[in-house]
Design a protein around this motif. Structure first.
Motif, short mmCIF file in Angstrom:
data_model
loop_
_atom_site.label_atom_id
_atom_site.label_comp_id
_atom_site.label_asym_id
_atom_site.label_seq_id
_atom_site.Cartn_x
_atom_site.Cartn_y
_atom_site.Cartn_z
N ALA A 21 33.81 31.21 42.85
CA ALA A 21 34.72 30.86 41.76
C ALA A 21 35.58 32.06 41.38
O ALA A 21 36.81 31.94 41.22
N VAL A 22 34.96 33.22 41.24
CA VAL A 22 35.69 34.44 40.88
C VAL A 22 36.70 34.81 41.97
O VAL A 22 37.84 35.18 41.67
N ALA A 23 36.29 34.68 43.23
CA ALA A 23 37.21 35.01 44.34
C ALA A 23 38.43 34.10 44.29
O ALA A 23 39.57 34.56 44.49
N SER A 24 38.24 32.82 44.00
CA SER A 24 39.39 31.92 43.92
C SER A 24 40.28 32.27 42.72
O SER A 24 41.50 32.15 42.80
N ALA A 25 39.67 32.71 41.64
CA ALA A 25 40.45 33.16 40.47
C ALA A 25 41.25 34.41 40.81
O ALA A 25 42.42 34.53 40.42
N ARG A 26 40.64 35.32 41.53
CA ARG A 26 41.34 36.56 41.91
C ARG A 26 42.48 36.32 42.89
O ARG A 26 43.39 37.13 42.98
N ARG A 27 42.43 35.24 43.64
CA ARG A 27 43.47 34.93 44.64
C ARG A 27 44.70 34.24 44.03
O ARG A 27 45.64 33.90 44.76
N GLN A 28 44.73 34.03 42.75
CA GLN A 28 45.85 33.33 42.14
C GLN A 28 47.16 34.08 42.37
O GLN A 28 47.21 35.30 42.28
N THR A 29 48.22 33.33 42.66
CA THR A 29 49.53 33.94 42.85
C THR A 29 50.21 34.23 41.51
O THR A 29 51.16 35.02 41.48
N TYR A 30 49.75 33.60 40.45
CA TYR A 30 50.30 33.89 39.13
C TYR A 30 49.98 35.35 38.79
O TYR A 30 48.84 35.79 38.94
N PRO A 31 50.96 36.12 38.33
CA PRO A 31 50.76 37.57 38.23
C PRO A 31 49.96 38.10 37.04
O PRO A 31 49.57 39.26 37.04
N ALA A 32 49.70 37.28 36.04
CA ALA A 32 49.04 37.81 34.83
C ALA A 32 47.79 36.97 34.53
O ALA A 32 47.84 36.04 33.74
N ILE A 33 46.69 37.32 35.17
CA ILE A 33 45.45 36.57 35.05
C ILE A 33 44.36 37.44 34.41
O ILE A 33 44.16 38.59 34.81
N GLU A 34 43.67 36.87 33.46
CA GLU A 34 42.45 37.46 32.89
C GLU A 34 41.30 36.54 33.31
O GLU A 34 41.40 35.33 33.18
N ILE A 35 40.23 37.13 33.82
CA ILE A 35 39.04 36.36 34.18
C ILE A 35 37.95 36.71 33.19
O ILE A 35 37.59 37.88 33.04
N LEU A 36 37.41 35.70 32.53
CA LEU A 36 36.39 35.91 31.52
C LEU A 36 35.20 35.01 31.85
O LEU A 36 35.33 33.79 31.93
N ILE A 37 34.05 35.62 32.08
CA ILE A 37 32.83 34.88 32.41
C ILE A 37 31.97 34.82 31.15
O ILE A 37 31.77 35.83 30.48
N VAL A 38 31.46 33.64 30.84
CA VAL A 38 30.54 33.49 29.71
C VAL A 38 29.17 33.13 30.26
O VAL A 38 28.98 32.05 30.81
N ASP A 39 28.24 34.07 30.15
CA ASP A 39 26.86 33.82 30.56
C ASP A 39 26.17 33.03 29.46
O ASP A 39 25.92 33.54 28.38
N ASP A 40 25.88 31.78 29.76
CA ASP A 40 25.29 30.87 28.79
C ASP A 40 23.76 31.00 28.79
O ASP A 40 23.04 30.02 28.96
N GLY A 41 23.27 32.23 28.65
CA GLY A 41 21.84 32.47 28.57
C GLY A 41 21.11 32.28 29.90
O GLY A 41 19.98 31.78 29.91
N SER A 42 21.75 32.65 31.00
CA SER A 42 21.11 32.52 32.31
C SER A 42 19.74 33.18 32.31
O SER A 42 19.54 34.24 31.73
N GLU A 43 18.80 32.52 33.00
CA GLU A 43 17.41 32.99 33.01
C GLU A 43 16.97 33.53 34.36
O GLU A 43 16.03 34.31 34.42
N ASP A 44 17.62 33.12 35.45
CA ASP A 44 17.12 33.56 36.75
C ASP A 44 17.64 34.95 37.10
O ASP A 44 18.77 35.33 36.77
N ALA A 45 16.79 35.71 37.74
CA ALA A 45 17.07 37.10 38.05
C ALA A 45 18.29 37.27 38.95
O ALA A 45 19.08 38.20 38.77
#
Length: 154
Positions: A21-45
């Motif tokens: 998902a992040v790689a596809s976000a980074r490949r955007q041709t639009y020049p001004a992208i912010e990527i923000l991940i929200v960890d919703d309390g992930s439990e697995d290591a």
């Protein structure tokens, strides 16, 4: 000056998929992208480690208690610096031109509230995701689009 767009990626134990998902976000041709991940309390290591690595790579990772995907998306939207928002699930990917094409539609016509696209399944299932033709009365009673729509934060 180009208006910033924020891609909000909620993540709950999706470490096996989030890099795609992040790689596809980074490949955007639009020049001004912010990527923000929200960890919703992930439990697995494995997810915790992947998110730690992504944070070390310079991505913003916001952590919260597990309250569900809607809460995680809203947390990300509140923190977003972009004037445009694209919620992207951690197990989804987008085409490189998607945000640029969606924002062009939004900027051309201020009466357009959101822009979404067609979708394909991938992984265990493949093919086009068949969705009904847009009709407002459907929107009031059932889910007729997927969450990866671009809209104005305002």
């Amino acid at each position: 000056m180009t208006t910033k767009a924020t891609i909000v990626i909620p993540c709950y134990n999706d470490g096996a998929y989030i890099r795609d998902a992040v790689a596809s976000a980074r490949r955007q041709t639009y020049p001004a992208i912010e990527i923000l991940i929200v960890d919703d309390g992930s439990e697995d290591a494995a997810t915790k480690e992947t998110l730690r690595q992504l944070e070390q790579e310079g991505l913003c990772v916001v952590r919260s208690d597990h309250q569900g995907v809607a809460h995680a998306r809203n947390t990300g939207i509140r923190r977003a610096a972009g004037a445009y928002i694209l919620p992207l699930d951690a197990d989804d990917v987008i085409e490189p031109e998607y945000i640029a094409e969606a924002i062009a539609v939004l900027e051309k016509d201020p009466s357009v509230g959101m822009v979404y696209c067609e979708a394909d399944f991938f992984g265990e299932r493949s093919g086009k995701w068949e969705m009904p033709e847009f009709r407002m009365e459907y929107m009031l009673t059932q889910n007729v689009i997927f969450n990866a729509a671009v809209f104005r934060k305002a």
